[in-house]
Each structure stands twice: as C-alpha cells, then as structure tokens.
Enzyme design. Structure first.
Site, PDB file in Angstrom:
ATOM      1  N   CYS A  78       0.516  -1.269   0.051  1.00  0.00           N
ATOM      2  CA  CYS A  78      -0.099   0.253   0.355  1.00  0.00           C
ATOM      3  C   CYS A  78       0.974   1.085  -0.065  1.00  0.00           C
ATOM      4  CB  CYS A  78      -1.091   0.022   1.560  1.00  0.00           C
ATOM      5  SG  CYS A  78      -2.342   1.126   1.125  1.00  0.00           S
ATOM      6  N   HIS A 166      -4.224  -5.339   0.334  1.00  0.00           N
ATOM      7  CA  HIS A 166      -2.655  -5.481   2.222  1.00  0.00           C
ATOM      8  C   HIS A 166      -4.026  -6.928   2.291  1.00  0.00           C
ATOM      9  CE1 HIS A 166      -2.984  -1.664   4.133  1.00  0.00           C
ATOM     10  NE2 HIS A 166      -4.142  -0.928   3.502  1.00  0.00           N
ATOM     11  N   GLU A 168      -2.913  -8.987   3.973  1.00  0.00           N
ATOM     12  CA  GLU A 168      -3.115  -9.253   5.441  1.00  0.00           C
ATOM     13  C   GLU A 168      -4.411  -9.395   5.894  1.00  0.00           C
ATOM     14  OE1 GLU A 168      -2.107  -4.815   6.030  1.00  0.00           O
ATOM     15  OE2 GLU A 168      -1.111  -6.858   4.091  1.00  0.00           O
TER      16      GLU A 168
END
Length: 508
Positions: A78, A166, A168
């Site tokens: 990001c 993202h 994660e």
C-alpha cells in the site's frame, strides 16, 4: 535466527502483517521506519507497511532504504508500494475516489515469483486515497484491478516487489499465499519458528542469562504471567519465586482456585490477601484513571513488601508481550493514552532489579500455543483476558465491598453459563459491568428500585479491535432471569452491542 523485518509507517494493519508472517512459522519483527535495525545475516527480507499518510504530504514518512533496496528482498504494501514508485521517479496522485473495500485482482504475470499459485481473478482488499499513475521504466506491472491499473509490480533486476492492496486482511482471500511466496519462496525462510522451537531456545537463553540468580514474578492468574512462570520454572526451577496478590477485585473464588492450579504445576507461589488495603484506598474514588493509578500503586507496594522478604533476588520477571513492546516504540512514540495500561509499571525502578521478559517476542495467540507446548492445562490457557485492575473498572463509579460482591455473583453466573452452553471458547472476553444507575422493577407484586448490570462479550484476535458476540436470544433470556432471580440487588440486565472501535472492550 532468520527473520523478516517489517518497517512501520503507522498503518493500523502493521501488526496484522506480522501475525500473518508468523502464522507461516517465520519469525518477524516490527520496527519504526525511522529506526531501521542492524541488517545482519539473519535478516532475510523486508516489508514496508501501509500508512495513514499520503506520499505527497510534507510530513510523510521518508525512510532511508539505501541498505535495503536492491540488496535484500523487499515488499512494499500500500503506502510502501506508493513510496517505492514516488521516491524513484514515478508519480502518485489522488485517486478519483477513495479506493476502499473488496476488489478483484487480475494477475497479468502468473509466472512472477510473487504471484505464483494465485488464481486470477482473486479477491483483495483496498484501503487508500492515492493511486500510482506512473511507474519508473524498470518497474514491470504484474497485476491490476478494474479501477487500479498499478495494483502490483516487480522492479526488474532487483528482488523488489510492491502491491497496492492488503494481503494481510482476511478479505484478501489468497493473501496468505502471496505472503508465503515472498517470505518462503523469495526470501528463502525455512518456516522453522514454532512454539516448540521457541520454548527450547528461550529456556536455553534464560539459563545462560540468569544462571543461579533468584527471580521474582507477580502472578495474575492470567495466561501471560502463567506461561512466563512455567518457562522460567523450566529454566531455573525453585530459584523462581511467584507472588499472587488478592486485591479483593478478582472474580468470585478466583484467588483460591488459581492458587490451587499453580500448586499442581509445581510453581513456588505465595498468595497474599490484601483486599482491605485496595478497597480502603478506593473508597470515595469515582474517576477511572484515579482508580487505575491507586490499584497500580497498591500492587507495587504490596508486591514490593513481599519481595523484600526474599533474600538475594536479582531479577523481576514480567509477562510483557509483543504488542506492549510495539506500542512503546511506535512511529509516533507511545500511543495517546486512552486509559492507563493494564500492566503495572514502576516495579523495576522501585525494587532496583533487572527485568526479564520471556514473552516479549510473542503475540497473545502465540503465548497460548507456547503454553500448550509447555503442557499447561487448557482450562488456564483458554481463559479469557482479565484486566489488571480487576472488577474495579467494571464497577462504574465508586468501588465498595457491597458492589464487588454483587458483581462477583453476577459475573460467576455469566461465566458459568457460557461454559455450560458451550459458548465460552467462542468468546475472546466476557464480563459483567455494574452500572451507576438504579431502575424500577416489579418482584412478587412489589415495586423494586435496584441496580442494572450490563453484559459484555466480544470476539477478537489480540484485543486491538473487537466485535460484539451475537449470543443466542434464548441464552440471554435465561441468563437474565437467573441473574435477577439469584443476585439480590439487581433487577435489570442489558447487553452491550458496541464494537471496538469506537467503544473499548472495558467500560473504564
């Protein structure tokens, strides 16, 4: 020990990146972008986190990557992706509209090392206000979405990759595979960091560090201090002295039950009853911060008095875990104080002891896995977190012995009911709150004017964020009836349906 370094630019997701990497059995550490650690042979790769800043802001993070980029495997996430484009000749501009939420990623180079095994399209999670409009010449695009052309790229001639999304978060359905491609496939990590290897290495290090020195540890009955105690006991045996203080603010019968469980674990534990001191000092106090500070001060005084009766103690052990460490050295310094931390500070300075923190590298779920590796009972390992100040911060307003007794009785019915219904393990943390209001009720054809209690149950992974639990209506109805029928002084029960944020888990 091989490791991945995560440079933190202040993203709310930075800890989540670390958790995902560790779930791959790869050790990683989070460091502020402006405090890059020594990059020795153990560092196999670096990840740049997201950030609330725009790369175009005057105060935007501007790391020195001269020792990293082109020399170590590097993944920008990001903000990290935008920085790697912006700082090296590309262009980043405000997106036509904020790009937030689910998006479908199309992989344009399925043979790229970062993209291997990812289906195309695959769902990813976006969270950014800027977008990369141009990349330098040697930056090769490897994935896009309908609205984000530069969703992922690889710098030719370098082991440098960047992604605009993202991986994660759970919404990125193949994010774990992408991270595995980076830390295992590209960085070459062996995935050997397990709870068993942690126990073996930590016990060895504790023996070397402590030798024949004596160590004192304050037990709380919770997971962190218990696992720390068993690790230390395995390393130094009876040279560990544990003190368990009863502040009078524990759950009903908890002092006796926890002491009994510790004896069965072979620990050298002394229980100290000090409820009169704590409750006396809290009389008349209503401010939540003052209550916390009084409890912290009293704990230090009681613990110190007991510890001084031990001879030749050199070390103070604490159950500090990794989120506490990260908070103390975050990008912007310690986080703004929403409330005083549950852990009690001040002991090392007051007692002139060195500190040993065997769990300071672990997240909460990792502490539990280590506890299981140590053979600690599931009843203790699976316990819900309980705040250091105890029931004092679940009694809004002044704390009195009468209120403590009421809340202990309500809390016991609540927790016992969760266990009996098979719901306890589905909840991260549950507790009852005694409200500083009274309400009208009717019992046995008589008007009552008694207390109201709120019930709280949340799901979470580490307490940083939390959602309220949708407990079954039938369960809540039966629970309300049982509390009102059995606890004298309570005639109304409500259920808290606030998530964190904006609310906190505890009410004070």
């Amino acid at each position: 020990m091989e490791k991945i370094i995560i440079l933190d630019f202040g993203s709310q997701y930075t800890q989540l990146i670390a958790r995902r990497v560790r779930e791959l059995n790869v050790y990683c550490e989070i460091h502020p972008f402006n405090k890059i650690p020594e990059l020795d042979a153990s560092v196999r790769g670096v990840i740049l986190s997201g950030s609330p800043y725009s790369v175009r802001d005057a105060q935007a993070p501007n790391p020195d990557l001269s020792a990293i980029k082109g020399k170590l495997p590097l993944l920008g996430v990001c903000y990290g992706a935008q920085y790697l484009a912006h700082a090296y000749g590309g262009e980043v501009q405000p997106a036509p509209s904020r790009e937030y939420g689910r998006a479908m990623l199309t992989v344009s180079d399925p043979e790229d090392a970062l993209m291997k095994g990812l289906p195309s399209p695959t769902q990813v999670w976006m969270s950014h206000g800027d977008t990369i409009t141009r990349v330098p010449e040697n930056y090769r695009l490897i994935a896009s979405t309908e609205d984000v052309k530069v969703a992922a790229y690889h710098i030719d001639g370098e082991q440098t990759w960047a992604i605009q999304f993202h991986p994660e978060v759970y919404h990125s359905t193949d994010g774990t595979q992408l991270l595995k491609n980076f830390v295992v496939g590209i960085c070459g990590c062996s995935q050997s960091w397990t709870s068993e290897s942690f126990v073996e290495a930590t016990v060895r290090e504790l023996r070397e560090k402590l030798g024949d020195d004596k160590v004192v540890l304050g037990l709380s009955g919770g997971v962190d201090s218990s696992v720390a105690a068993v690790l230390l006991h395995r390393a130094i045996g009876q040279n560990l002295y544990c003190i368990f203080v009863d502040s009078g603010l524990l759950r009903k019968n908890e002092f006796e039950e926890v002491l009994e469980s510790y004896k069965n674990m072979g620990l050298n534990v002394k229980g100290v009853k000090a409820s009169a001191k704590f409750l006396g000092d809290l009389a008349g106090v209503t401010d939540p911060e003052r209550k916390r500070k009084i409890i912290g001060r009293d704990f230090v005084e009681v613990f110190n008095e007991e510890a001084q009766q031990l001879s030749d103690v050199r070390w103070l052990a604490q159950g500090t875990i990794y989120p506490d460490v990260i908070e103390s050295c975050s990008v912007n310094g310690p986080s703004a104080t929403i409330k005083s931390h549950h852990n009690v500070g001040g002991l090392p300075e007051k007692m002139n002891l060195r500190v040993v923190e065997p769990l300071r590298l672990l997240f909460k779920d990792e502490v539990r896995r280590v506890g299981r590796s140590l053979g600690i009972s599931e009843q203790l390992i699976g316990r819900h977190p309980f705040p250091g100040p105890g029931l004092a911060i679940r009694i809004l307003g002044e704390v009195t012995p009468e209120k403590v007794e009421i809340l202990q009785n309500v809390d016991k019915i609540y927790i016992d009911s969760l266990r009996a219904a098979g719901l306890y393990d589905q909840v991260w943390q549950a507790g009852a709150i005694l409200l500083p209001v009274q309400s009208v009720g009717v019992m046995g054809d008589e008007r009552t004017y008694e207390r109201c209690v709120a019930l709280r149950a949340v799901t979470s992974t580490d307490g940083m964020t939390a959602d309220w639990v949708h407990l079954p209506y039938e369960f809540l109805a039966d629970l309300s009836n049982e509390i009102i029928n059995k606890v004298r002084g309570v005639n109304r029960v409500v259920y808290d349906i606030s998530s964190k944020p904006p609310a906190t888990i505890e009410w004070e």
